[in-house]
Design an enzyme around this catalytic site. Structure first.
Site, PDB file in Angstrom:
ATOM      1  CB  SER A 259      -0.626   0.210   0.939  1.00 39.94           C
ATOM      2  OG  SER A 259      -1.349   1.348   1.024  1.00 39.94           O
TER       3      SER A 259
ATOM      4  CE1 TYR B 267      -4.532  -1.961   5.273  1.00 41.43           C
ATOM      5  CE2 TYR B 267      -2.998   0.168   5.240  1.00 41.43           C
ATOM      6  CZ  TYR B 267      -4.478  -1.419   4.305  1.00 41.43           C
ATOM      7  OH  TYR B 267      -3.912  -0.981   3.234  1.00 41.43           O
TER       8      TYR B 267
END
Length: 296
Positions: A151, A164
């Site tokens: 990401s 995360y």
């Protein structure tokens, strides 16, 4: 097919794609684009209804798609899935380890179960996919690709989303190491390992994200929900998953290692990260700018 020729149709068309977390977000976008390239798509998800709906959509459009209800946290279930795919469908040309979840709140208010959930799905899920499928892909000795979903959050530091962000840094490191190991073992002529770093892509990951314990203080809950709201605001202007998927496939076919859905946007985060490391600067809290670390 020549690796790196930039032709996604020639590179991937006609092969089998296995995509985890395929029921929504960029996973669904990747599945749709794989179908458009003529691939047989295996839709892996814990949400059977979502995966089935997508399968029906692809079949109605003349494609071939299969649903596999499988939890990527279960190593043995992933091994069984790989065996089933190779037995009943065929060798895998593209493995996409995409399944992932989010978490909001201060790290010290994060429930242990929520921390474990993020790590088990986002990190161990990628490992389980690699472990289950890669030996078979190597044994087939035909060109094949492994995409692991990191990401923009994999190169950023973001408050109130630490689990995360940690997981996406880990996936990026895992993928970089795997790339080197495949080369060291002498398989880089047939196996391409690539890291996908999406920026803001439309998804339901924020709505489904975990938060803090119900018993946590009001300020902790407020902080977690404020971050969720900020991410939902970003989502409103995010990239369409189908558009993001096309960009990723095209970059992969050109044999890039870092596959960026928005090269300028994600690239700026990578440059910021490089500057921080080379100058030994401490992370800075950005009150007027938030990176969107979503990929789903």
């Amino acid at each position: 097919m020549t690796v790196g020729d930039g032709d996604a149709q020639a590179t991937f068309g006609g092969g089998v794609a296995v995509i985890t977390g395929a029921g929504a977000g960029i996973g669904a976008g990747l599945a749709r684009h794989a179908h458009r390239l003529g691939m047989t798509v295996v839709l892996v998800d814990v949400d059977e209804n979502a995966a089935t709906a997508l399968r029906e959509e692809l079949i109605a459009d003349g494609g071939t798609a299969h649903v596999a209800v499988c939890d990527v946290r279960d190593a043995q279930a992933m091994v069984a899935l790989a065996e089933q795919v190779y037995r009943d469908i065929g060798p895998v040309r593209l493995l996409v380890n995409n399944a992932g979840v989010e978490q909001f709140g201060y790290l010290w208010d994060t429930p242990v179960a929520n921390w474990n959930r993020v790590m088990d799905i986002n990190v161990s899920g990628v490992f389980h996919g690699v472990r289950a499928f890669l030996p078979k892909m190597i044994a087939a000795a035909t060109p094949a690709w492994v995409w692991n979903l990191s990401s923009i959050g994999g190169v950023a530091s973001v408050p109130l989303q630490a689990p995360y962000i940690v997981s996406k840094h880990a996936v990026l490191a895992l993928t970089e190491c795997l790339r080197l190991e495949v080369e060291l073992a002498g398989h880089s002529d047939v196996i391409r390992v690539q890291a996908v770093l999406p920026g803001a892509v439309k998804s339901n990951i924020f709505e489904a994200a975990g938060g803090v314990d119900a018993a946590a203080a009001g300020t902790a809950v407020d902080a977690a929900e404020s971050q969720r709201a900020a991410m939902l605001d970003i989502k409103a202007a995010a990239m369409d998953p189908d558009e993001a998927a096309q960009v990723v496939f095209e970059q992969s076919a050109r044999d890039a290692f870092y596959l960026l859905t928005q090269p300028e946007y994600v690239g700026s985060a990578m440059a910021d990260r490089a500057h921080t490391l080379t100058t030994l600067a401490a992370p800075k809290l950005r009150r007027t700018q938030r990176f969107d670390p979503t990929q789903h």
